[in-house]
Design an enzyme around this catalytic site. Structure first.
Site, PDB file in Angstrom:
ATOM      1  N   GLN A  89       0.919  -1.129   0.000  1.00  0.00           N
ATOM      2  CA  GLN A  89       0.000   0.000   0.000  1.00  0.00           C
ATOM      3  C   GLN A  89       0.959   1.179   0.000  1.00  0.00           C
ATOM      4  O   GLN A  89       1.573   1.489   1.024  1.00  0.00           O
ATOM      5  CB  GLN A  89      -0.901  -0.039   1.252  1.00  0.00           C
ATOM      6  N   SER A 131      12.272   3.008   1.045  1.00  0.00           N
ATOM      7  CA  SER A 131      11.818   4.319   0.580  1.00  0.00           C
ATOM      8  C   SER A 131      12.524   5.468   1.282  1.00  0.00           C
ATOM      9  O   SER A 131      12.860   5.386   2.469  1.00  0.00           O
ATOM     10  CB  SER A 131      10.305   4.432   0.854  1.00  0.00           C
ATOM     11  N   GLU A 133      11.047   7.876   2.284  1.00  0.00           N
ATOM     12  CA  GLU A 133      10.137   8.269   3.372  1.00  0.00           C
ATOM     13  C   GLU A 133      10.722   7.875   4.738  1.00  0.00           C
ATOM     14  O   GLU A 133      10.327   8.425   5.756  1.00  0.00           O
ATOM     15  CB  GLU A 133       8.779   7.604   3.186  1.00  0.00           C
ATOM     16  N   TYR A 154       2.812   4.694   6.751  1.00  0.00           N
ATOM     17  CA  TYR A 154       3.510   4.080   5.609  1.00  0.00           C
ATOM     18  C   TYR A 154       5.004   3.981   5.901  1.00  0.00           C
ATOM     19  O   TYR A 154       5.621   2.920   5.746  1.00  0.00           O
ATOM     20  CB  TYR A 154       3.263   4.912   4.342  1.00  0.00           C
ATOM     21  N   ARG A 189       2.625   6.628 -13.602  1.00  0.00           N
ATOM     22  CA  ARG A 189       2.471   6.880 -12.164  1.00  0.00           C
ATOM     23  C   ARG A 189       0.986   6.848 -11.785  1.00  0.00           C
ATOM     24  O   ARG A 189       0.129   7.341 -12.534  1.00  0.00           O
ATOM     25  CB  ARG A 189       3.062   8.251 -11.863  1.00  0.00           C
TER      26      ARG A 189
HETATM   27  P1  NAP Z   1       2.272   1.233  -6.976  1.00  0.00           P
HETATM   28  O1  NAP Z   1       2.186   1.729  -8.384  1.00  0.00           O
HETATM   29  O2  NAP Z   1       1.337   1.744  -5.965  1.00  0.00           O
HETATM   30  O3  NAP Z   1       2.183  -0.367  -7.037  1.00  0.00           O
HETATM   31  C1  NAP Z   1       1.979  -1.127  -5.884  1.00  0.00           C
HETATM   32  C2  NAP Z   1       1.815  -2.578  -6.274  1.00  0.00           C
HETATM   33  O4  NAP Z   1       1.592  -3.357  -5.077  1.00  0.00           O
HETATM   34  C3  NAP Z   1       0.610  -2.849  -7.183  1.00  0.00           C
HETATM   35  O5  NAP Z   1       0.964  -3.853  -8.115  1.00  0.00           O
HETATM   36  C4  NAP Z   1      -0.429  -3.392  -6.208  1.00  0.00           C
HETATM   37  O6  NAP Z   1      -1.392  -4.222  -6.806  1.00  0.00           O
HETATM   38  C5  NAP Z   1       0.476  -4.209  -5.303  1.00  0.00           C
HETATM   39  N1  NAP Z   1      -0.133  -4.548  -4.011  1.00  0.00           N
HETATM   40  C6  NAP Z   1      -0.690  -3.716  -3.107  1.00  0.00           C
HETATM   41  N2  NAP Z   1      -1.109  -4.399  -2.031  1.00  0.00           N
HETATM   42  C7  NAP Z   1      -0.808  -5.695  -2.257  1.00  0.00           C
HETATM   43  C8  NAP Z   1      -0.993  -6.896  -1.517  1.00  0.00           C
HETATM   44  N3  NAP Z   1      -1.573  -6.903  -0.321  1.00  0.00           N
HETATM   45  N4  NAP Z   1      -0.558  -8.065  -2.055  1.00  0.00           N
HETATM   46  C9  NAP Z   1       0.032  -8.084  -3.278  1.00  0.00           C
HETATM   47  N5  NAP Z   1       0.218  -6.994  -4.028  1.00  0.00           N
HETATM   48  C10 NAP Z   1      -0.195  -5.802  -3.524  1.00  0.00           C
HETATM   49  O7  NAP Z   1       3.758   1.482  -6.409  1.00  0.00           O
HETATM   50  P2  NAP Z   1       5.105   1.839  -7.190  1.00  0.00           P
HETATM   51  O8  NAP Z   1       5.193   3.314  -7.332  1.00  0.00           O
HETATM   52  O9  NAP Z   1       5.243   0.968  -8.365  1.00  0.00           O
HETATM   53  O10 NAP Z   1       6.189   1.450  -6.080  1.00  0.00           O
HETATM   54  C11 NAP Z   1       6.686   0.123  -5.990  1.00  0.00           C
HETATM   55  C12 NAP Z   1       7.231  -0.105  -4.577  1.00  0.00           C
HETATM   56  O11 NAP Z   1       8.265   0.821  -4.303  1.00  0.00           O
HETATM   57  C13 NAP Z   1       6.208   0.076  -3.450  1.00  0.00           C
HETATM   58  O12 NAP Z   1       6.539  -0.830  -2.429  1.00  0.00           O
HETATM   59  C14 NAP Z   1       6.454   1.494  -2.976  1.00  0.00           C
HETATM   60  O13 NAP Z   1       6.048   1.640  -1.633  1.00  0.00           O
HETATM   61  C15 NAP Z   1       7.965   1.582  -3.144  1.00  0.00           C
HETATM   62  N6  NAP Z   1       8.508   2.911  -3.393  1.00  0.00           N
HETATM   63  C16 NAP Z   1       8.005   3.668  -4.406  1.00  0.00           C
HETATM   64  C17 NAP Z   1       8.568   4.907  -4.684  1.00  0.00           C
HETATM   65  C18 NAP Z   1       8.052   5.765  -5.799  1.00  0.00           C
HETATM   66  O14 NAP Z   1       8.392   6.965  -5.802  1.00  0.00           O
HETATM   67  N7  NAP Z   1       7.303   5.225  -6.753  1.00  0.00           N
HETATM   68  C19 NAP Z   1       9.676   5.359  -3.908  1.00  0.00           C
HETATM   69  C20 NAP Z   1      10.163   4.532  -2.901  1.00  0.00           C
HETATM   70  C21 NAP Z   1       9.602   3.307  -2.655  1.00  0.00           C
HETATM   71  P3  NAP Z   1      -2.743  -3.605  -7.493  1.00  0.00           P
HETATM   72  O15 NAP Z   1      -2.317  -3.153  -8.868  1.00  0.00           O
HETATM   73  O16 NAP Z   1      -3.657  -4.764  -7.503  1.00  0.00           O
HETATM   74  O17 NAP Z   1      -3.189  -2.471  -6.631  1.00  0.00           O
HETATM   75  O1  G4F Z   2       3.239  12.328  -4.623  1.00  0.00           O
HETATM   76  P1  G4F Z   2       3.084  12.138  -3.185  1.00  0.00           P
HETATM   77  O2  G4F Z   2       1.793  11.590  -2.701  1.00  0.00           O
HETATM   78  O3  G4F Z   2       4.322  11.233  -2.749  1.00  0.00           O
HETATM   79  P2  G4F Z   2       5.062  10.981  -1.353  1.00  0.00           P
HETATM   80  O4  G4F Z   2       4.181  11.226  -0.193  1.00  0.00           O
HETATM   81  O5  G4F Z   2       6.348  11.727  -1.400  1.00  0.00           O
HETATM   82  O6  G4F Z   2       5.318   9.399  -1.425  1.00  0.00           O
HETATM   83  C1  G4F Z   2       5.797   8.798  -2.613  1.00  0.00           C
HETATM   84  O7  G4F Z   2       7.210   8.775  -2.594  1.00  0.00           O
HETATM   85  C2  G4F Z   2       7.781   7.960  -1.545  1.00  0.00           C
HETATM   86  C3  G4F Z   2       9.305   8.069  -1.660  1.00  0.00           C
HETATM   87  O8  G4F Z   2       9.760   9.199  -0.961  1.00  0.00           O
HETATM   88  C4  G4F Z   2       7.302   6.537  -1.714  1.00  0.00           C
HETATM   89  F1  G4F Z   2       7.866   5.744  -0.749  1.00  0.00           F
HETATM   90  C5  G4F Z   2       5.791   6.477  -1.635  1.00  0.00           C
HETATM   91  O9  G4F Z   2       5.359   5.133  -1.882  1.00  0.00           O
HETATM   92  C6  G4F Z   2       5.201   7.395  -2.715  1.00  0.00           C
HETATM   93  O10 G4F Z   2       5.512   6.845  -3.976  1.00  0.00           O
HETATM   94  O11 G4F Z   2       3.325  13.520  -2.411  1.00  0.00           O
HETATM   95  C7  G4F Z   2       4.489  14.298  -2.612  1.00  0.00           C
HETATM   96  C8  G4F Z   2       4.327  15.633  -1.893  1.00  0.00           C
HETATM   97  C9  G4F Z   2       3.920  15.498  -0.421  1.00  0.00           C
HETATM   98  O12 G4F Z   2       4.688  16.364   0.363  1.00  0.00           O
HETATM   99  C10 G4F Z   2       2.469  15.962  -0.404  1.00  0.00           C
HETATM  100  O13 G4F Z   2       2.036  16.533   0.815  1.00  0.00           O
HETATM  101  O14 G4F Z   2       3.289  16.361  -2.522  1.00  0.00           O
HETATM  102  C11 G4F Z   2       2.486  16.968  -1.520  1.00  0.00           C
HETATM  103  N1  G4F Z   2       1.156  17.257  -2.084  1.00  0.00           N
HETATM  104  C12 G4F Z   2       0.612  18.487  -2.201  1.00  0.00           C
HETATM  105  N2  G4F Z   2      -0.622  18.416  -2.700  1.00  0.00           N
HETATM  106  C13 G4F Z   2       0.261  16.356  -2.531  1.00  0.00           C
HETATM  107  C14 G4F Z   2      -0.856  17.089  -2.926  1.00  0.00           C
HETATM  108  N3  G4F Z   2       0.335  15.013  -2.655  1.00  0.00           N
HETATM  109  C15 G4F Z   2      -0.746  14.368  -3.192  1.00  0.00           C
HETATM  110  N4  G4F Z   2      -0.685  13.018  -3.348  1.00  0.00           N
HETATM  111  N5  G4F Z   2      -1.883  15.054  -3.578  1.00  0.00           N
HETATM  112  C16 G4F Z   2      -1.980  16.415  -3.470  1.00  0.00           C
HETATM  113  O15 G4F Z   2      -3.001  17.005  -3.807  1.00  0.00           O
END
Ligand code: NAP
Ligand code: G4F
Length: 343
Positions: A89, A131, A133, A154, A189
């Site tokens: 999640q 992450s 985070e 998270y 995304r």
């Molecule tokens: P995402 O687009 O939200 O994809 C999450 C994936 O996890 C989806 O395939 C989702 O399936 C699956 N999933 C969720 N709950 C599950 C469960 N209970 N069992 C099995 N599968 C489940 O995330 P992403 O951006 O690709 O990120 C990939 C990973 O990197 C995540 O762990 C995220 O927290 C981490 N991460 C992301 C970022 C970033 O900036 N993108 C940065 C740091 C770390 P559904 O399609 O069915 O929902």
């Molecule tokens: O795009 P965001 O929701 O990403 P956030 O919270 O940085 O988390 C993402 O990056 C993490 C890595 O650092 C991952 F681990 C995590 O799974 C995810 O992919 O928000 C970015 C920033 C935040 O500070 C938020 O408060 O944007 C700010 N923001 C401002 N207005 C908003 C909004 N974020 C969202 N989602 N929606 C808004 O309307």
């Protein structure tokens, strides 16, 4: 010998790019997907080949990180060389609404998968999607030595996953690594993360379909990179001689406001005419600034990103404008419009 990989989260943004990368490298790729009442495979549909076809190299399996027994049987039957745990999640704001579910999936889910590796007795390399985070309230620049200070359910769940991955490495001599990835984006995304929310709104406003977009904190700073480049870094971590943890980041941070300015400006729009504030998008505790130092990954893995947040804003706006012009299913369109994808 052809390598075999298992990707959890294969239907997500990163999972789709990683599946593309591994298939291009000749891997047999297995993906864990959740059963849903509607299809959730739009990001990987372009990779799918009927498993009856002798050329099929991508195989999907139903499963869930909440179901440990399933993970054990699946790992034993697939016997992968590499496991990438990307499932989670992954939305920070949502984790405040669903803290228990987030802990179960994003935290406990990791130990279920690690235990499944251990109990099934297979030899495999394990990647954990950690992450930036984790750094939370600790100011930038952040690297592998920076103190963790999580600021959301998270991040707290990811902190558990980080340490349990390290523990399995030390306790069981497993090749298990943490990729501490800073924000990475793309035309694929999820629509509720801030970058995609902005670029989709720009496309809709430009097309006259929408007038305003409602946003939260515009002062937050993020180090946004391109997801397609980050999955290459994940793969490199598992090819290293020794297991270790690495930061992947661009080293450049910009505010949400600047991302908005660039995105609207690129489409010939004045953002101040269209962006409105709504407190529902604020978080009870915010992460003010994340800017990573990727020196270790550059030096030890030879990984260097080439695209930063300013360039990404333009790439994503262009993709969303084109997707809207071509109507149809915007997901499928943006997957195919992504210049980095193999298709
Ligand atoms: P995402 O687009 O939200 O994809 C999450 C994936 O996890 C989806 O395939 C989702 O399936 C699956 N999933 C969720 N709950 C599950 C469960 N209970 N069992 C099995 N599968 C489940 O995330 P992403 O951006 O690709 O990120 C990939 C990973 O990197 C995540 O762990 C995220 O927290 C981490 N991460 C992301 C970022 C970033 O900036 N993108 C940065 C740091 C770390 P559904 O399609 O069915 O929902
Ligand atoms: O795009 P965001 O929701 O990403 P956030 O919270 O940085 O988390 C993402 O990056 C993490 C890595 O650092 C991952 F681990 C995590 O799974 C995810 O992919 O928000 C970015 C920033 C935040 O500070 C938020 O408060 O944007 C700010 N923001 C401002 N207005 C908003 C909004 N974020 C969202 N989602 N929606 C808004 O309307």
């Amino acid at each position: 010998m052809k390598k075999r990989a298992l990707i959890t989260g294969v239907t997500g943004q990163d999972g789709s790019y990683l599946a593309e990368l591994l298939l291009a490298k000749g891997y047999e790729v297995h993906g864990l997907i959740r059963r849903a009442s509607t299809f959730n495979t739009a990001r990987i549909d372009h990779l799918y080949v009927d498993p009856h076809d002798p050329d099929a190299k991508l195989f999907l399996h139903y499963g869930d990180l909440s179901d440990g027994a399933r993970l054990v049987t699946l790992l034993a039957s697939i016997n992968p060389d590499e496991v990438y745990n990307l499932a989670a999640q992954s939305h920070v704001r949502v984790s405040f609404d669903e803290p228990e579910h987030t802990a179960d999936t994003t935290g406990t889910g990791t130990v279920r998968l690690l235990e499944a590796v251990r109990l099934s007795g297979i030899e495999t390399r394990f990647y954990q999607a950690s992450s930036s985070e984790l750094y939370g309230a600790t100011p930038p620049p952040q690297n592998e030595e920076t103190r963790f200070y999580p600021r959301s359910p998270y991040a707290a769940a990811k902190l558990y996953s980080y340490w349990i991955t390290k523990n399995y490495r030390e306790a069981y001599d497993m090749f298990a690594v943490n990729g501490i990835l800073f924000n990475h984006e793309s035309p694929r995304r999820g629509e509720t993360f801030v970058t995609r929310k902005i670029t989709r709104a720009v496309a809709a406003i430009k097309a006259g379909r929408q007038e305003f977009v409602y946003m939260g904190n515009l002062d937050a700073v993020r180090d946004w990179g391109y997801a397609a480049e980050y999955v290459e870094g994940m793969w490199r971590m598992l090819q290293a001689d020794v297991p270790d943890d690495y930061v992947l980041a661009t080293g450049t941070g910009i505010t949400v406001r600047e991302f908005i300015e660039i995105s609207f400006g690129h489409a010939g729009l004045n953002w101040e005419d269209h962006v409105r504030f709504d407190e529902r998008y604020l978080r009870p505790t915010e992460v003010d600034a994340l800017i990573g130092d990727p020196s270790k990954a550059r030096e030890k893995l030879g990984w260097t990103p080439t695209i930063d947040g300013r360039q990404l804003a333009k790439i994503m706006v262009d993709a969303d404008i084109t997707a809207l012009e071509h109507a149809g299913d915007p997901w499928i369109d943006t997957v195919h419009l992504d210049s980095w994808g193999t298709k």
